[in-house]
Write an enzyme that holds these catalytic residues in place. Sequence first.
Site, PDB file in Angstrom:
ATOM      1  N   ASP A   1     -52.044 -18.936   2.797  1.00 55.45           N
ATOM      2  CA  ASP A   1     -51.115 -19.987   2.379  1.00 55.45           C
ATOM      3  C   ASP A   1     -51.793 -20.875   1.331  1.00 55.45           C
ATOM      4  OD1 ASP A   1     -49.138 -22.417   2.766  1.00 55.45           O
ATOM      5  OD2 ASP A   1     -48.246 -20.776   3.913  1.00 55.45           O
TER       6      ASP A   1
ATOM      7  N   LYS B   1     -45.644 -15.829  -1.085  1.00 55.71           N
ATOM      8  CA  LYS B   1     -44.841 -16.941  -0.559  1.00 55.71           C
ATOM      9  C   LYS B   1     -44.764 -17.986  -1.663  1.00 55.71           C
ATOM     10  CE  LYS B   1     -44.907 -20.699   2.832  1.00 55.71           C
ATOM     11  NZ  LYS B   1     -45.504 -21.205   4.087  1.00 55.71           N
TER      12      LYS B   1
ATOM     13  N   ASP C   1     -43.474 -21.620  -2.785  1.00 53.37           N
ATOM     14  CA  ASP C   1     -43.099 -22.914  -2.199  1.00 53.37           C
ATOM     15  C   ASP C   1     -42.311 -23.785  -3.193  1.00 53.37           C
ATOM     16  OD1 ASP C   1     -43.020 -24.812  -0.154  1.00 53.37           O
ATOM     17  OD2 ASP C   1     -45.155 -24.671   0.283  1.00 53.37           O
TER      18      ASP C   1
ATOM     19  N   GLY D   1     -34.532 -24.326   2.583  1.00 49.26           N
ATOM     20  CA  GLY D   1     -33.116 -24.332   2.940  1.00 49.26           C
ATOM     21  C   GLY D   1     -32.304 -25.382   2.214  1.00 49.26           C
TER      22      GLY D   1
ATOM     23  N   ASP E   1     -30.950 -25.720  -0.856  1.00 49.79           N
ATOM     24  CA  ASP E   1     -29.748 -25.361  -1.627  1.00 49.79           C
ATOM     25  C   ASP E   1     -29.022 -24.174  -1.001  1.00 49.79           C
ATOM     26  OD1 ASP E   1     -29.952 -27.341  -3.589  1.00 49.79           O
ATOM     27  OD2 ASP E   1     -29.337 -25.915  -5.146  1.00 49.79           O
TER      28      ASP E   1
ATOM     29  N   ARG F   1     -36.529 -19.132   3.288  1.00 53.85           N
ATOM     30  CA  ARG F   1     -36.574 -20.152   4.333  1.00 53.85           C
ATOM     31  C   ARG F   1     -35.223 -20.858   4.396  1.00 53.85           C
ATOM     32  NH1 ARG F   1     -41.590 -22.530   5.281  1.00 53.85           N
ATOM     33  NH2 ARG F   1     -40.401 -24.354   5.906  1.00 53.85           N
TER      34      ARG F   1
ATOM     35  N   ASP G   1     -40.302 -27.233   7.365  1.00 55.43           N
ATOM     36  CA  ASP G   1     -41.422 -26.634   8.097  1.00 55.43           C
ATOM     37  C   ASP G   1     -41.260 -26.769   9.606  1.00 55.43           C
ATOM     38  OD1 ASP G   1     -42.535 -26.096   5.673  1.00 55.43           O
ATOM     39  OD2 ASP G   1     -44.387 -27.226   6.017  1.00 55.43           O
TER      40      ASP G   1
END
Length: 431
Positions: A110, A186, A188, A223, A225, A239, A243
């Site tokens: 991450d 991933k 972000d 999550g 939009d 997602r 978190d």
Amino acid sequence: MMGVSLRVLLLLAVVLAPPGTRWPGASRAAAAAAARRIAPLPTAALRRLYDTSNYGTLQLNNGLALTPQMGWNSWNFFACDINETVIRETADALVSTGLADLGYNYVNIDDCWSYVKRGNKDQLLPDPKTFPSGIKSLADYVHSKGLKLGIYSDAGAFTCQVRPGSLRHESDDAALFASWGVDYLKYDNCYNLGIKPKERYPPMRDALNSTGRKIFYSLCEWGEDDPALWAGKVGNSWRTTGDIEDTWKSMTDIADKNNKWASYAGPGGWNDPDMLEVGNGGMTLSEYRAHFSIWALMKAPLLIGCDVRNMTSETMEILSNKEVIQVNQDSLGIQGRKVLSQGKGGCREVWAGPLSGKRLAVTLWNRCSETVNITMRLPDVGLDGSYAYSVRDLWKHETLSGNAVGTFGAQVGVHECKMYIFTPAVSVSSI
Ligand SMILES: *[C@@H]1O[C@H](CO)[C@@H](O)[C@H](O)[C@H]1NC(C)=O
Ligand SMILES: *[C@@H]1O[C@H](CO)[C@@H](O)[C@H](O)[C@H]1NC(C)=O
Ligand SMILES: *[C@@H]1O[C@H](CO)[C@@H](O)[C@H](O)[C@H]1NC(C)=O
Ligand SMILES: *[C@@H]1O[C@H](CO)[C@@H](O)[C@H](O)[C@H]1NC(C)=O
């Protein structure tokens, strides 16, 4: 009406056509995807309860994520305290514990792997203190174990921990990741300059695609939009929430939020309610079993978030439950969902989801603060009441004696989640 009959024709055509048939105006893959949209559920009751109208409609088509991704990610346990030793030892532990054999094959780094500034050619640099051997060497090591390496960046000016972001560096960064042998990204959402996700996420999809390397693309826009509505064309998972925290409240809130988007998941693209907290200490074992059961049922990514080098036997027992993992990895790929909530505040819940082979996964989830009985009529979860069902308990690893006919129920402890598979056994009229 028109749409439905066209789809039925398309389905028949796909089923009946010989392999290699060319489809005018549409690729065979697109035709198959259209057929899947209406194909998977055999009865009207199932179709009503488990809406799949959006299943398979949005496909990135990079050949990945035919089932939800499984593996490990560094954030939930280590946060920013990572280095190449931890990543190597985690790869070792995934293999030595047997978790890799169960399908946990992505080792995902991450935030905090990169240096705080780009190099003199504007390239991302691994942090020389914590990743002195570089990411290529780490990828080689992870690959030598039969595993895949994931990395992290951000669709903004900086990552959340203020390392360089990839916004407007998509092509260079994707090419660099590919040259290192990275298998997963991933991506972000911090420092995003207020630009809409729909503008910021596709350029990285295209950049990854241009590298020619198959790289799993995991969108992490929290999550905000409603990514389920559009991200299937962009990434392999998205997602649906902020978190997760290692608490019962966070886990249950997130499960409910993710549930809303169930009809949008399917092979190639999954709703992502964030990584697992199992083994991190903030919930009871019953709560962790419930977390794992519901994530598996929701076809969520199963990304372990604890220190797999140092797990208790109870943690290992949860994460290695093969029967629960098989529900998650079922080839049908329909997201299970909340079907019933009973009692005061609706805290006696039944979540269920169709599986291949006319089977149904059913969980009885007690979200009340005392032990309760949860019962259901079989048609309430979409089962055909003219059959008796054999019932397999996935946490006890035993098939219950006697078939379920008409109704089913069990006593469920506080915050516990019982999980079963129902398989049609005999027609009730023959009993
Ligand atoms: C690597 O990180 C782990 C976990 O934070 C830490 O325990 C260990 O001391 C670090 N090792 C090195 C060589 O920095
Ligand atoms: C790139 O996109 C095309 C079109 O969707 C797809 O067929 C191909 O597999 C993709 N390639 C990679 C490496 O993702
Ligand atoms: C292993 O985990 C236990 C708690 O389960 C903890 O007390 C111990 O410090 C951990 N050991 C290492 C080496 O991280
Ligand atoms: C659950 O049902 C059983 C059997 O019908 C009964 O004995 C028990 O008291 C019930 N428990 C609760 C908590 O209602």
